[in-house]
Design an enzyme around this catalytic site. Structure first.
Site, short mmCIF file in Angstrom:
data_model
loop_
_atom_site.label_atom_id
_atom_site.label_comp_id
_atom_site.label_asym_id
_atom_site.label_seq_id
_atom_site.Cartn_x
_atom_site.Cartn_y
_atom_site.Cartn_z
N MET A 11 0.75 -1.13 0.22
CA MET A 11 0.01 0.04 -0.08
C MET A 11 0.96 1.30 -0.16
O MET A 11 0.63 2.06 -0.83
CB MET A 11 -1.11 -0.07 1.22
N LYS A 164 -12.25 2.85 10.65
CA LYS A 164 -11.64 1.72 9.69
C LYS A 164 -11.98 0.40 10.39
O LYS A 164 -12.16 -0.84 9.77
CB LYS A 164 -10.15 2.05 9.54
N HIS A 167 -15.32 -0.49 9.49
CA HIS A 167 -15.39 -1.10 8.29
C HIS A 167 -14.82 -2.35 7.97
O HIS A 167 -15.36 -3.39 7.23
CB HIS A 167 -14.45 0.13 7.55
N GLU A 171 -16.79 -6.02 6.75
CA GLU A 171 -16.05 -6.44 5.42
C GLU A 171 -16.15 -8.14 5.79
O GLU A 171 -16.51 -8.79 5.17
CB GLU A 171 -14.86 -6.06 5.35
N TYR A 172 -15.97 -8.36 6.99
CA TYR A 172 -15.78 -9.85 7.57
C TYR A 172 -17.04 -10.39 7.29
O TYR A 172 -17.49 -11.56 6.82
CB TYR A 172 -15.33 -9.74 9.03
#
Length: 295
Positions: A11, A164, A167, A171-172
């Site tokens: 990243m 985050k 978030h 997502e999991y």
């Protein structure tokens, strides 16, 4: 704008390129000399003009603490440190205090976008004092996706990483739902084209999403995911999300179950975790384990 960037992995390296493409001057430092623009962290600080901004993109925990300790001794009052890694929000509060005693500002930035961020931009969830956040707006604008969305000043120090974390908890649960649906489709005899069922959902359905697109990409690479072992790590943020839910008496049954499912993946070769592992590899470049071949 000038900015120092510490940590030039998957990243961080792409973020350096995206910032440079937007016309910003980036001085990067990494422990891998092949990636680094300078030989030492002190050299990075020396090349920046005051007031300096140094963005840290290294693993959470001890590594982040070590870098921030070094920067605390190198930077001057009026400078700012941004932690863009996946640090726990409680660490942010400590880092802000430690740097604040020296007159150095601190901003925490939850960053999402994975290996696709260079092309598509990074979603940024930021915490910190308004004066520090506003000074960094040109950097945030360069990193975020084009258009009105993708950046939020979520609140005070710690808010960016907390947002985050939530978030990633969501997502999991989303990945787990796709994985469970995929396994059930694969299990029945009447459905003989599971990949195309997933592809058909990409338009006109209420479950279409980027994760669904990535699932289709993974199935195009390996239609039945036979090349993957059903094993998926958890980054830590899923655990922190569940812990925060307990602390705040907020029920999170779906996110909690998805975290426990990852634990189960380490006990056997879970078909569902093949899909979760494939999705993590698609969006974040996370490592996958190959299926074990029978002797």
């Amino acid at each position: 704008m000038q900015i120092g960037l510490v940590g030039l992995g998957k990243m961080g390296g792409n973020m350096r390129e995206r910032l440079r493409n937007a016309g910003h001057t980036v001085v990067g430092y990494d422990t891998n000399p092949e990636r680094s623009d300078v030989a030492h962290l002190s050299d990075l600080v020396g090349e920046l003009e005051s007031p300096r901004t140094v963005w840290v993109m290294v693993p959470a925990g001890d590594v982040t603490q070590h870098v921030i300790d070094q920067l605390a001794s190198l930077l001057k009052p009026g400078d700012t440190v941004v932690d863009g890694g996946n640090s726990r929000w409680t660490d942010d509060e400590r880092h802000a205090r430690e740097l604040g005693h020296r007159g150095i500002g601190f901003v925490d930035a939850g960053v999402s976008g994975g290996v696709w961020g260079l092309k598509n931009g990074y979603a940024l969830m930021v915490g910190g004092d308004k004066e520090h956040v506003d000074r960094l707006r040109p950097v945030f604008e360069a990193l975020k996706p084009e258009g009105p969305y993708g950046f939020v000043h979520a609140g005070k120090v710690g808010a960016g990483h907390f947002a985050k974390m939530v978030h990633n908890g969501i997502e999991y649960a989303m990945m787990q739902a796709y994985a469970e649906g995929w396994e059930l489709l694969e299990a029945v005899e009447s459905v003989d084209n599971v990949r195309e069922v997933f592809r058909s959902w990409q338009d006109g359905t209420v479950i279409r999403s980027w994760l669904l697109d990535l699932a289709v990409n993974a199935l195009d690479d390996d239609e039945h995911l036979r090349g993957l072992r059903g094993y998926a790590e958890d980054s830590g943020e899923g655990r922190w999300t569940v812990e925060a839910a307990i602390d705040n008496a907020v029920p999170l049954p779906a996110i909690t179950a998805s975290l426990f499912a990852r634990f189960a993946s380490r006990q056997e070769d879970s078909p569902q975790m093949k899909m979760v592992a494939a999705l993590r590899n698609q969006f974040g470049g996370h490592a996958v384990e190959s299926a074990r071949k029978e002797p």
